[in-house]
Design a protein around this motif. Structure first.
Motif, short mmCIF file in Angstrom:
data_model
loop_
_atom_site.label_atom_id
_atom_site.label_comp_id
_atom_site.label_asym_id
_atom_site.label_seq_id
_atom_site.Cartn_x
_atom_site.Cartn_y
_atom_site.Cartn_z
N LYS A 1 3.03 6.60 4.01
CA LYS A 1 1.87 6.23 3.18
C LYS A 1 0.68 7.12 3.53
O LYS A 1 0.03 7.66 2.63
CB LYS A 1 1.54 4.75 3.41
N ASN B 1 -1.30 9.75 1.12
CA ASN B 1 -2.72 9.54 0.83
C ASN B 1 -3.57 10.71 1.29
O ASN B 1 -4.66 10.91 0.75
CB ASN B 1 -3.21 8.25 1.49
N LYS C 1 0.83 -1.21 0.00
CA LYS C 1 0.00 0.00 0.00
C LYS C 1 0.86 1.26 0.00
O LYS C 1 0.45 2.29 -0.56
CB LYS C 1 -0.94 -0.01 1.19
N THR C 2 2.03 1.18 0.61
CA THR C 2 2.95 2.33 0.59
C THR C 2 3.39 2.61 -0.84
O THR C 2 3.38 3.76 -1.29
CB THR C 2 4.17 2.07 1.50
N THR D 1 6.93 3.54 7.44
CA THR D 1 6.35 3.45 6.10
C THR D 1 4.86 3.74 6.13
O THR D 1 4.32 4.35 5.21
CB THR D 1 6.62 2.07 5.45
N ALA E 1 0.71 4.23 -2.90
CA ALA E 1 0.52 5.66 -2.62
C ALA E 1 1.47 6.53 -3.43
O ALA E 1 1.25 7.73 -3.57
CB ALA E 1 0.70 5.93 -1.12
#
Length: 146
Positions: A140, A144, A40-41, A136, A44
């Protein structure tokens, strides 16, 4: 009635096996959640600033290969974050975002196999993994929310 030690030992070994299985499943769940955060990082980060595709972090689920692959993950996530923050003209508190924490984690993860040192290395690796995970996740969330 005399106690049957064979039954006792069988029960004890069964309990030990269940405990070990519980530890392995727990570690796998933690690893998956950790890699999901890294995935997910990278998501982003805009595609033009990424040094690797988010899906490639899942290669770290391959036993032993993980020890090598994680060094690539560390470098690529750090460079991707740096590129993204620079392109958005956001000041970073460190030159290589989250790099040092994860590099320490990666090295300590390998050091676990060293006799007499492995247990201590494992505990230290866990601490650095948690710090890296938090860092992280913060990066992220910052990306976001902008």
């Amino acid at each position: 009635m005399t106690p049957n030690y064979n039954d006792f030992l069988t029960g004890l070994s069964g309990a030990a096996m269940m405990f070990i299985l519980f530890i392995i499943i727990g570690a796998l769940i933690v690893r998956i959640l950790f890699l999901l955060n890294l995935h997910k990082t990278l998501e982003a980060v805009s595609p033009e600033n990424r040094k690797m595709e988010p899906g490639l972090v899942w290669l770290a689920l391959i036993p032993i290969f993980y020890w090598i692959w994680h060094f690539f993950i560390v470098t690529n996530i750090s460079e991707s974050l740096k590129n993204e923050f620079q392109s958005r003209e956001i000041q970073l508190p460190e030159e290589k975002p989250a790099y040092n924490m994860c590099l320490a984690y990666s090295i300590l993860s390998i050091a676990v196999i060293v006799p007499f040192f492995g247990g201590l290395a494992g505990l230290a690796a866990l601490v650095f993994m948690i710090i890296y995970w938090v860092k992280t996740s913060e990066y992220k969330n910052k990306l976001n929310n902008m």
